[in-house]
Design an enzyme around this catalytic site. Structure first.
Site, PDB file in Angstrom:
ATOM      1  CB  SER A  28      -0.929   0.003   1.214  1.00  0.00           C
ATOM      2  OG  SER A  28      -0.194  -0.166   2.411  1.00  0.00           O
ATOM      3  CG  ASN A 115      -4.112  -4.948  12.878  1.00  0.00           C
ATOM      4  OD1 ASN A 115      -3.547  -4.846  11.785  1.00  0.00           O
ATOM      5  ND2 ASN A 115      -4.494  -6.113  13.383  1.00  0.00           N
ATOM      6  CB  THR A 160     -41.600  24.882  -9.186  1.00  0.00           C
ATOM      7  OG1 THR A 160     -42.689  25.359  -9.976  1.00  0.00           O
ATOM      8  CG2 THR A 160     -41.526  25.704  -7.899  1.00  0.00           C
ATOM      9  CG  HIS A 161     -42.397  21.512 -12.043  1.00  0.00           C
ATOM     10  ND1 HIS A 161     -42.645  20.190 -11.749  1.00  0.00           N
ATOM     11  CD2 HIS A 161     -43.154  22.234 -11.169  1.00  0.00           C
ATOM     12  CE1 HIS A 161     -43.525  20.111 -10.764  1.00  0.00           C
ATOM     13  NE2 HIS A 161     -43.841  21.341 -10.390  1.00  0.00           N
ATOM     14  CB  SER A 282     -14.759  25.783 -28.700  1.00  0.00           C
ATOM     15  OG  SER A 282     -14.676  25.018 -29.889  1.00  0.00           O
ATOM     16  CE  LYS A 288     -19.354  25.780 -27.528  1.00  0.00           C
ATOM     17  NZ  LYS A 288     -20.584  25.256 -26.999  1.00  0.00           N
ATOM     18  CD  GLU A 295     -19.495  21.767 -19.289  1.00  0.00           C
ATOM     19  OE1 GLU A 295     -19.812  20.883 -20.089  1.00  0.00           O
ATOM     20  OE2 GLU A 295     -18.766  22.723 -19.595  1.00  0.00           O
ATOM     21  CE1 TYR A 322      -6.339  -3.490   8.765  1.00  0.00           C
ATOM     22  CE2 TYR A 322      -5.377  -5.665   8.435  1.00  0.00           C
ATOM     23  CZ  TYR A 322      -5.538  -4.354   8.034  1.00  0.00           C
ATOM     24  OH  TYR A 322      -4.909  -3.899   6.894  1.00  0.00           O
ATOM     25  CE  LYS A 330      -4.421   2.958   5.035  1.00  0.00           C
ATOM     26  NZ  LYS A 330      -5.197   1.723   4.772  1.00  0.00           N
TER      27      LYS A 330
HETATM   28  N1  ARG Z   1      -1.180  -1.358   5.279  1.00  0.00           N
HETATM   29  C1  ARG Z   1      -2.137  -1.883   6.195  1.00  0.00           C
HETATM   30  C2  ARG Z   1      -3.494  -1.194   6.012  1.00  0.00           C
HETATM   31  O1  ARG Z   1      -3.528  -0.170   5.437  1.00  0.00           O
HETATM   32  C3  ARG Z   1      -1.657  -1.696   7.601  1.00  0.00           C
HETATM   33  C4  ARG Z   1      -2.192  -2.689   8.562  1.00  0.00           C
HETATM   34  C5  ARG Z   1      -1.663  -4.058   8.299  1.00  0.00           C
HETATM   35  N2  ARG Z   1      -2.069  -4.973   9.316  1.00  0.00           N
HETATM   36  C6  ARG Z   1      -1.958  -6.275   9.127  1.00  0.00           C
HETATM   37  N3  ARG Z   1      -2.375  -7.024  10.110  1.00  0.00           N
HETATM   38  N4  ARG Z   1      -1.479  -6.798   8.052  1.00  0.00           N
HETATM   39  O2  ARG Z   1      -4.529  -1.668   6.433  1.00  0.00           O
END
Ligand code: ARG
Length: 463
Positions: A28, A115, A160-161, A282, A288, A295, A322, A330
Site C-alpha cells: 500500500s 492495526n 419550479t419544474h 473551443s 464559445k 461541468e 482487522y 485509503k
Molecule cells: N497497510 C495496512 C493497512 O492499510 C496496515 C495494517 C496491516 N495490518 C496487518 N495485520 N497486516 O490496512
C-alpha cells in the site's frame, strides 16, 4: 534461519519471500505514504508514552523521537527511498528508523500493532481533511454571502419544474446555497467530534499486557479520549464513511449549483457571465466560452458518491476485527477528499468572479406570468374573494394575456374587468416584480429585507 529475502519486519516464520504478484497486491506504500506525517506523529507520541511508563528507557525513546524527525524531514525533502517490499508507510518508516538509530528502533513497536497504528494514522488524516473542508466551506459561504449582499434586491425568476414560478431575489437564491453549505459544515463538525477518539494502544485487536498509558497518547495526538473497545478501535472505519457521506452530500449540493451555473451562463438564459478565469474556449468554435469548471464540479459528485459506495461495500461483510480488505479504504478517501477540495475551491472562485446580468434577470423575472400568484392574493385581500375563486379568475386573466401574446401587467383595466368587474387599477401595483418580491416578508421569504437579515445572521455565525 530465516531466508534473507523474507520480510525483515515479520519474516521470522517465513522461509521465503513473497511472489512478485503477492507483493504487488499486498503493498500500500504507493498511496499510504500520504499518511507519513500522521504515522510519524503517532510513533513519536507512542515512544514518549513508552518512556513515561517505564516500558522503554528514556534514552531509547529520545533516540526514537529524534530519529523519527529525521525520517520526516527526509520524506518532506523528497529524499526518502520508499520500498514496495516494505509494504506500507508503517514499515517503511520503522525500517528507516532502524538504519538511522539501530537497536532502539526495534523497541518502538512494543505494545502496539500495525492495526491500531493504521487506524490512528488514518483517523488523523481524515481529521485534517475535515478541518480543511471546514475552511473551504466557510470560504465558499463567504463568497455566496458577498453575492447575496450585493444582489439582495435584484429580481430574477424563481423556478419550479424549471418553469417560471414566482419572482425571487438574487440574494435569496444565493442564500439558499448558504443554508445548504451551512448544513454541510455542521455535518463535517459533527463527524469530527464523533471520530475524535484514539485507537492507539488497542494493539492487534485485544489490547496489550504492557502498562501503556492510552490517555497520554490520545492527548498528545489531540484526541478527546482513547477508543473504549480495542476490537472496535482497530476494525471501525465508520469515521471514514461519515467523511465520505458528508462529502457526498456536499458534492451533491455543489453539483446542483454547478448545473444552475451551466444553465444560467447559456446563450438561452444569459443570467450570468462567468469569468474568463473559470471558463474555457473551443478549439474550433471561436465564439464559445464554456463553463468547464461548473461541468467538472457537476461530474465530481459521481466519483465521490462512488468512493462512498465502494467503502461501504468493502466494509459491509467483514467479521471483527482487522482484515486486509480495510487497506482499500485509503485510496477512496484520498481521491474523494482531493476532488471535494478542488470542487469547493473552483466553486468559490466562480462565485467570487461571476457577474449577474441584472437586466436579463429582471426581464426574465417578469415573464411567464410570474406575478399570477400576487394577482390571486390581491383578489383575496382586496376583494375578499375565496382563494379558490381568485385562482380561477387569475387563470382566466392568464389565458386572456396568453391569447393576446402579452404578460399580465400589459392587460388593460377594461380587459381585466371583462373577466371580473370589481378589479381596480390598484391591481397593477402587485403585478410589478419588485413589488412582488418586496411583499414576501414572511420569515425565510424572498423580500430584500428578509435576505439582508439572513445575510447578517450568517455573517455573525461565521464570524
Ligand atoms: N497497510 C495496512 C493497512 O492499510 C496496515 C495494517 C496491516 N495490518 C496487518 N495485520 N497486516 O490496512
Amino acid at each position: 534461519m530465516t531466508d534473507k529475502t523474507s520480510n525483515q519486519m515479520w519474516g521470522g516464520r517465513f522461509a521465503a519471500g513473497p511472489d512478485a504478484i503477492m507483493e504487488a497486491i499486498n503493498a500500500s506504500i504507493s498511496f499510504d505514504k500520504r499518511m507519513a506525517a500522521q504515522d510519524i506523529a503517532g510513533s513519536r507520541a507512542h515512544a514518549a508514552m513508552l518512556a513515561a511508563t517505564g516500558i522503554v528507557s528514556d534514552s531509547d525513546a529520545a533516540a526514537m523521537r529524534e530519529g523519527l524527525l529525521t525520517v520526516l524531514s527526509e520524506i518532506e525533502a523528497g529524499k526518502f527511498q520508499f520500498s514496495t517490499a516494505l509494504e506500507d508507510i508503517h514499515m517503511n518508516v520503522e525500517a528507516r528508523l532502524k538504519d538511522l538509530i539501530g537497536a532502539p528502533a526495534g523497541r518502538l513497536h512494543t505494545g502496539r500493532s500495525r492495526n491500531d497504528q493504521v487506524a490512528t494514522d488514518f483517523r488523523l488524516w481524515v481529521r485534517d481533511q475535515l478541518d480543511a473542508v471546514d475552511q473551504a466551506l466557510q470560504a465558499l459561504m463567504r463568497a455566496l454571502l458577498a453575492q447575496a449582499e450585493a444582489g439582495a434586491d435584484w429580481v430574477m425568476p424563481g423556478f419550479t419544474h424549471l418553469q417560471t414560478a414566482q419572482p425571487v431575489t438574487w440574494g435569496h437564491h444565493m442564500m439558499a446555497y448558504v443554508e445548504m453549505f451551512g448544513r454541510d459544515l455542521s455535518r463535517v463538525r459533527d463527524a469530527r467530534a464523533r471520530m475524535n477518539e484514539c485507537p492507539l494502544g488497542a494493539a492487534a485487536l485485544a489490547g496489550t499486557s504492557f502498562p501503556i498509558d492510552r490517555d497520554m497518547t490520545a492527548k498528545a495526538l489531540g484526541f478527546d479520549r482513547p477508543c473504549a473497545n480495542s476490537l472496535d478501535a482497530v476494525s471501525d472505519r465508520d469515521f471514514a464513511l461519515e467523511f465520505l457521506g458528508a462529502a457526498s452530500i456536499c458534492a451533491m449540493h455543489l453539483s446542483r449549483f454547478a448545473e444552475e451555473l451551466v444553465i444560467w451562463s447559456s446563450a438561452q438564459f444569459r443570467f450570468v457571465a462567468l469569468s474568463d478565469r473559470f471558463s474555457t474556449g473551443s478549439s474550433i468554435m471561436p465564439q464559445k466560452k464554456n463553463p468547464d469548471a461548473a461541468e467538472l464540479i457537476r461530474a465530481k459528485v459521481g466519483r465521490i458518491f462512488g468512493a462512498n459506495v465502494a467503502l461501504m461495500m468493502v466494509m459491509k461483510g467483514l467479521p471483527l476485527a482487522y482484515s486486509k480488505d480495510m487497506q482499500e479504504d485509503k485510496e477512496q478517501v484520498f481521491d474523494a477528499a482531493d476532488n471535494l477540495m478542488l470542487a469547493l475551491a473552483a466553486m468559490e472562485g466562480m462565485v467570487r468572479d461571476m457577474a449577474a446580468r441584472t437586466d436579463n434577470l429582471e426581464a426574465a423575472a417578469g415573464s411567464g406570468f410570474s406575478t399570477a400568484t400576487d394577482l390571486a392574493d390581491w383578489l383575496v385581500r382586496v376583494l375578499d374573494m375565496p382563494f379558490r375563486e381568485a385562482h380561477h379568475v387569475t387563470g382566466a386573466l392568464v389565458a386572456k394575456a396568453e391569447a393576446k401574446g402579452c404578460d399580465l401587467p400589459d392587460l388593460s383595466l377594461s380587459e381585466m374587468q371583462e373577466v371580473h368587474g370589481e378589479i381596480t387599477a390598484a391591481v397593477y401595483d402587485v403585478l410589478g416584480v419588485h413589488n412582488s418580491v418586496a411583499s414576501r416578508v414572511s420569515y425565510g421569504g424572498t423580500a430584500p429585507a428578509q435576505v439582508r437579515a439572513q445575510v447578517a445572521r450568517w455573517k455573525e455565525r461565521l464570524g
